[in-house]
Design a protein around this motif. Sequence first.
Motif, PDB file in Angstrom:
ATOM      1  N   THR A   1       0.845  -1.192   0.000  1.00  0.00           N
ATOM      2  CA  THR A   1       0.000   0.000   0.000  1.00  0.00           C
ATOM      3  C   THR A   1       0.878   1.240   0.000  1.00  0.00           C
ATOM      4  N   ALA A   2       0.415   2.269  -0.687  1.00  0.00           N
ATOM      5  CA  ALA A   2       1.185   3.501  -0.796  1.00  0.00           C
ATOM      6  C   ALA A   2       0.230   4.649  -1.079  1.00  0.00           C
ATOM      7  N   VAL A   3       0.701   5.855  -0.820  1.00  0.00           N
ATOM      8  CA  VAL A   3      -0.107   7.046  -1.046  1.00  0.00           C
ATOM      9  C   VAL A   3       0.792   8.153  -1.574  1.00  0.00           C
ATOM     10  N   ALA A   4       0.285   8.959  -2.505  1.00  0.00           N
ATOM     11  CA  ALA A   4       1.033  10.069  -3.081  1.00  0.00           C
ATOM     12  C   ALA A   4       0.755  11.342  -2.298  1.00  0.00           C
ATOM     13  N   LEU A   5       1.776  12.166  -2.128  1.00  0.00           N
ATOM     14  CA  LEU A   5       1.620  13.521  -1.597  1.00  0.00           C
ATOM     15  C   LEU A   5       1.784  14.464  -2.776  1.00  0.00           C
ATOM     16  N   ASP A   6       0.752  15.212  -3.107  1.00  0.00           N
ATOM     17  CA  ASP A   6       0.804  16.027  -4.320  1.00  0.00           C
ATOM     18  C   ASP A   6      -0.168  17.188  -4.204  1.00  0.00           C
ATOM     19  N   ARG A   7       0.056  18.210  -5.039  1.00  0.00           N
ATOM     20  CA  ARG A   7      -0.859  19.355  -5.079  1.00  0.00           C
ATOM     21  C   ARG A   7      -2.148  18.994  -5.784  1.00  0.00           C
ATOM     22  N   GLN A   8      -2.063  18.092  -6.767  1.00  0.00           N
ATOM     23  CA  GLN A   8      -3.233  17.710  -7.558  1.00  0.00           C
ATOM     24  C   GLN A   8      -3.398  16.198  -7.518  1.00  0.00           C
ATOM     25  N   GLN A   9      -4.633  15.750  -7.644  1.00  0.00           N
ATOM     26  CA  GLN A   9      -4.903  14.327  -7.587  1.00  0.00           C
ATOM     27  C   GLN A   9      -4.259  13.615  -8.777  1.00  0.00           C
ATOM     28  N   PRO A  10      -3.500  12.548  -8.508  1.00  0.00           N
ATOM     29  CA  PRO A  10      -2.884  11.781  -9.593  1.00  0.00           C
ATOM     30  C   PRO A  10      -3.961  11.050 -10.411  1.00  0.00           C
ATOM     31  N   PRO A  11      -3.602  10.584 -11.609  1.00  0.00           N
ATOM     32  CA  PRO A  11      -4.574   9.887 -12.451  1.00  0.00           C
ATOM     33  C   PRO A  11      -4.860   8.477 -11.945  1.00  0.00           C
ATOM     34  N   ASN A  12      -5.897   7.899 -12.494  1.00  0.00           N
ATOM     35  CA  ASN A  12      -6.220   6.477 -12.308  1.00  0.00           C
ATOM     36  C   ASN A  12      -6.515   6.100 -10.860  1.00  0.00           C
ATOM     37  N   GLY A  13      -7.070   7.034 -10.110  1.00  0.00           N
ATOM     38  CA  GLY A  13      -7.522   6.711  -8.767  1.00  0.00           C
ATOM     39  C   GLY A  13      -6.433   6.376  -7.780  1.00  0.00           C
ATOM     40  N   ILE A  14      -5.216   6.832  -8.019  1.00  0.00           N
ATOM     41  CA  ILE A  14      -4.120   6.557  -7.087  1.00  0.00           C
ATOM     42  C   ILE A  14      -4.390   7.282  -5.767  1.00  0.00           C
ATOM     43  N   PRO A  15      -4.259   6.593  -4.629  1.00  0.00           N
ATOM     44  CA  PRO A  15      -4.502   7.245  -3.333  1.00  0.00           C
ATOM     45  C   PRO A  15      -3.574   8.437  -3.151  1.00  0.00           C
ATOM     46  N   TRP A  16      -4.109   9.514  -2.566  1.00  0.00           N
ATOM     47  CA  TRP A  16      -3.246  10.690  -2.416  1.00  0.00           C
ATOM     48  C   TRP A  16      -3.636  11.520  -1.211  1.00  0.00           C
ATOM     49  N   VAL A  17      -2.701  12.325  -0.774  1.00  0.00           N
ATOM     50  CA  VAL A  17      -2.887  13.341   0.257  1.00  0.00           C
ATOM     51  C   VAL A  17      -2.507  14.676  -0.376  1.00  0.00           C
ATOM     52  N   LYS A  18      -3.385  15.650  -0.285  1.00  0.00           N
ATOM     53  CA  LYS A  18      -3.102  16.948  -0.883  1.00  0.00           C
ATOM     54  C   LYS A  18      -2.024  17.655  -0.068  1.00  0.00           C
TER      55      LYS A  18
END
Length: 213
Positions: A15-32
């Motif tokens: 399991t992993a999550v992206a930290l980004d300003r904008q939501q990544p493509p393809n439903g990748i979990p993220w934290v703004k």
Amino acid sequence: MGAAVIRAVQKRGGTAVALDRQQPPNGIPWVKADLSDPQAAEPALAAAEEAVGPLTGVVTAAGVDACGRIEDVDLDDWVRVIQVNLIGTAAIARAAVPRLEANHGRIVTVASTLGLRALSDATAYCASKFGVVGFSRALAVETAGRVGVTMLVPGGMQTAFFDGRPEQYKPGPDAMLNDPDAVAEAVVYALGQPAGVEIRELVVCPSVEPSWP
């Protein structure tokens, strides 16, 4: 590249999550998170922990550029490159170290071949990535035996990084660029080393990469 790393982790059942300003493509979990603000690092990692549980690996993949001669680049744009690429990397590492130490984890920092070789019209980017090289090497010394540290040195990447640039600063049509998924496999390999084994520096580039060595 962050999305590619997450896909590579997920492929292995992790399991992993992206930290980004904008939501990544393809439903990748993220934290703004906007990592041009170093104060954003701590709450972003706390939110990531809440989403996926205790952190065992962190990859600092955020990167921006401001191309042009130094007198022509807007000062705010120049400074933002340093803030995101270098200060953002350091801020994430600072917040990550105690979390990773508790879980015998690892961090992969992302430098560049332009952190080892200077290029005209790239003073901000080179300064930031040369800084990441020095920071990563110092961090590895400081955390030896506590946290694993690998510095990734990628060549040019086939990502949206080059979008929106003037044509003179875009790769040519015959440019050989890294496949982000291939580089992500190398990152996951570094993260998966057994305790007591370190891949300190990892250069990944196409065989005809012009900025290496």
